[in-house]
Design an enzyme around this catalytic site. Structure first.
Site, PDB file in Angstrom:
ATOM      1  N   VAL A  63       6.850   2.592  -2.223  1.00 27.55           N
ATOM      2  CA  VAL A  63       7.889   1.688  -2.741  1.00 27.55           C
ATOM      3  C   VAL A  63       7.266   0.349  -3.134  1.00 27.55           C
ATOM      4  O   VAL A  63       7.532  -0.193  -4.214  1.00 27.55           O
ATOM      5  CB  VAL A  63       9.025   1.481  -1.709  1.00 27.55           C
ATOM      6  CG1 VAL A  63      10.036   0.468  -2.216  1.00 27.55           C
ATOM      7  CG2 VAL A  63       9.713   2.796  -1.390  1.00 27.55           C
TER       8      VAL A  63
ATOM      9  N   SER B 230      13.062  -2.154   3.920  1.00 30.11           N
ATOM     10  CA  SER B 230      12.796  -1.233   5.026  1.00 30.11           C
ATOM     11  C   SER B 230      14.110  -0.709   5.635  1.00 30.11           C
ATOM     12  O   SER B 230      15.103  -1.427   5.692  1.00 30.11           O
ATOM     13  CB  SER B 230      11.985  -1.956   6.110  1.00 30.11           C
ATOM     14  OG  SER B 230      10.966  -2.728   5.522  1.00 30.11           O
ATOM     15  N   ASN B 231      14.058   0.511   6.108  1.00 30.48           N
ATOM     16  CA  ASN B 231      15.253   1.157   6.672  1.00 30.48           C
ATOM     17  C   ASN B 231      15.239   1.215   8.187  1.00 30.48           C
ATOM     18  O   ASN B 231      14.164   1.197   8.779  1.00 30.48           O
ATOM     19  CB  ASN B 231      15.347   2.586   6.113  1.00 30.48           C
ATOM     20  CG  ASN B 231      16.033   2.604   4.764  1.00 30.48           C
ATOM     21  OD1 ASN B 231      17.067   1.973   4.600  1.00 30.48           O
ATOM     22  ND2 ASN B 231      15.444   3.314   3.818  1.00 30.48           N
TER      23      ASN B 231
ATOM     24  N   ARG C 288      22.124   5.490  -8.497  1.00 29.27           N
ATOM     25  CA  ARG C 288      22.300   6.941  -8.290  1.00 29.27           C
ATOM     26  C   ARG C 288      23.721   7.371  -8.676  1.00 29.27           C
ATOM     27  O   ARG C 288      23.919   8.392  -9.320  1.00 29.27           O
ATOM     28  CB  ARG C 288      22.027   7.285  -6.823  1.00 29.27           C
ATOM     29  CG  ARG C 288      20.543   7.213  -6.494  1.00 29.27           C
ATOM     30  CD  ARG C 288      20.260   7.513  -5.030  1.00 29.27           C
ATOM     31  NE  ARG C 288      18.818   7.571  -4.798  1.00 29.27           N
ATOM     32  CZ  ARG C 288      18.200   7.181  -3.684  1.00 29.27           C
ATOM     33  NH1 ARG C 288      18.900   6.697  -2.677  1.00 29.27           N
ATOM     34  NH2 ARG C 288      16.900   7.285  -3.565  1.00 29.27           N
TER      35      ARG C 288
ATOM     36  N   HIS D 112      23.814   1.336   3.930  1.00 31.16           N
ATOM     37  CA  HIS D 112      22.843   2.166   3.204  1.00 31.16           C
ATOM     38  C   HIS D 112      22.461   3.368   4.082  1.00 31.16           C
ATOM     39  O   HIS D 112      21.338   3.473   4.569  1.00 31.16           O
ATOM     40  CB  HIS D 112      21.614   1.324   2.841  1.00 31.16           C
ATOM     41  CG  HIS D 112      20.610   2.050   2.001  1.00 31.16           C
ATOM     42  ND1 HIS D 112      20.918   2.694   0.827  1.00 31.16           N
ATOM     43  CD2 HIS D 112      19.266   2.238   2.171  1.00 31.16           C
ATOM     44  CE1 HIS D 112      19.839   3.234   0.313  1.00 31.16           C
ATOM     45  NE2 HIS D 112      18.820   2.981   1.112  1.00 31.16           N
TER      46      HIS D 112
ATOM     47  N   GLY E  75       0.819  -1.212   0.000  1.00 28.59           N
ATOM     48  CA  GLY E  75       0.000   0.000   0.000  1.00 28.59           C
ATOM     49  C   GLY E  75       0.854   1.264   0.000  1.00 28.59           C
ATOM     50  O   GLY E  75       0.358   2.361  -0.246  1.00 28.59           O
TER      51      GLY E  75
HETATM   52  C1  LAC Z   1      16.289   5.636  -0.432  1.00 24.65           C
HETATM   53  C2  LAC Z   1      15.527   4.767   0.487  1.00 24.65           C
HETATM   54  C3  LAC Z   1      14.692   3.759  -0.205  1.00 24.65           C
HETATM   55  O1  LAC Z   1      17.512   5.620  -0.404  1.00 24.65           O
HETATM   56  O2  LAC Z   1      16.365   4.168   1.409  1.00 24.65           O
HETATM   57  O3  LAC Z   1      15.664   6.357  -1.239  1.00 24.65           O
END
Ligand code: LAC
Length: 314
Positions: free
Chosen positions: A16, A122-123, A154, A178, A13
């Site tokens: 992401v 998930s972070n 990126r 991350h 929902g």
């Molecule tokens: C980001 C999230 C998904 O880096 O951790 O955009």
């Protein structure tokens, strides 16, 4: 009888989760189950996608539900559940809330889909991967974190923009944690059309690209008020595709390390791994520059701090 892979997205929902569903549907990677504990959230996303299926070119036969038992016997479970960061927040600040959510989801994965390959989004990602592994008891091959595919994407796009070249010709990876502070864009092996990046950009230009890459998620969050979903959706889909089609792509993902790169056993950090129908089948090791080695060590230290909080929470 041949059967299509069953792929469950928990947190479908959210932005992401819905983005993962969209790209997995467009690529026809399997039968998709959308789960979200929030009432009607998965159903709403499924309806939106189904209404676009005629132009998207996919069959809108999703299962969408609040009932986690529908993940029964999934081949892959993608966990995007959790709160996203807001402008000015770090991913690490989400640890206590998201650790509880990830724990809960993973208990259900263990119960309903004990053979699944788990992809965690998930972070704070690396610590959440440790939570997932602890709760499920799955081997490292089947607990994989989506971090480096996004960070590397990126990095590649930033390099392509500065040089005004096609991103397809940029080969560059990001490893480490991350987090804005501790991701490690690898300059020593980055190439553009086979030419080392260090021959094409000045040290100052490289430093700018690296810093923009590390802040890529934060920059976007400041612009739109919540964290990204399109690029993360593509990243997860590349991982799912490599697994269900047994492509064997080598992609940077977070996994439990077993002494690789001189990092102590049991730490979850991003490194290049080969994704096959067994999951993270093989971890690739390569020689880092001295600066990169130190940055990876720093990432490990920061990971330990966040992991401690995560494990105290669950
Ligand atoms: C980001 C999230 C998904 O880096 O951790 O955009």
């Amino acid at each position: 009888m041949l059967k299509r892979p069953k792929i469950t997205i928990v947190g479908a929902g959210g932005n992401v989760g819905a983005s993962v569903v969209q790209w997995c549907a467009q690529k026809e990677l399997g039968d998709l189950v959308l789960v979200d504990l929030k009432s009607n959230a998965a159903q709403g996303r499924a309806l939106d996608l189904a209404q676009g299926g005629s132009f998207g070119g996919f069959c809108p036969n999703f299962v969408a539900t609040e009932d986690v038992s529908f993940m029964q016997d999934s081949d892959i479970v993608v966990v995007t559940a959790g709160i996203p960061r807001k402008p000015g927040q770090t991913r690490e600040e989400l640890v206590t809330v998201n650790a509880g959510i990830v724990k809960n989801v993973c208990e259900n994965v263990k119960k309903y889909a004990p053979q699944a390959i788990l992809i965690v989004v998930s972070n704070p990602l690396d610590a959440m991967l440790t939570v997932a592994q602890k709760v499920t008891g799955f081997p490292r091959e089947r607990v994989i974190g989506m971090s480096g595919v996004l960070d590397s994407s990126r990095f590649r796009s930033n390099i392509a923009r500065v040089l005004n070249v096609h991103v397809k010709d940029v080969s560059a990876i990001v490893i480490g944690a991350h987090t804005d502070k501790d991701m490690v864009p690898i300059v020593s092996t980055a190439t553009v059309g086979g030419v080392p990046l260090t021959k094409l950009l000045t040290p100052t230009q490289i430093a700018d690209v690296v810093s923009r890459t590390k802040r890529g998620g934060a920059e976007l969050t400041e612009l739109i008020g919540t964290s990204a979903w399109v690029a993360p959706g593509f990243g997860v889909t590349a991982m799912v595709e490599s697994i269900v089609l047994n492509q064997g792509r080598v992609l940077p993902c977070s996994v439990e390390l077993k002494g690789e790169y001189g990092i102590a056993d049991g730490a979850c950090l991003c490194v290049p791994v080969q994704l096959t129908n067994k999951g993270a089948e093989k971890v690739f090791e390569f020689e880092l520059s001295q600066e990169e080695k130190e940055a990876l060590k720093a990432a490990y230290k920061s990971y330990l701090e966040v992991r401690k909080i995560a494990l105290e929470t669950v």
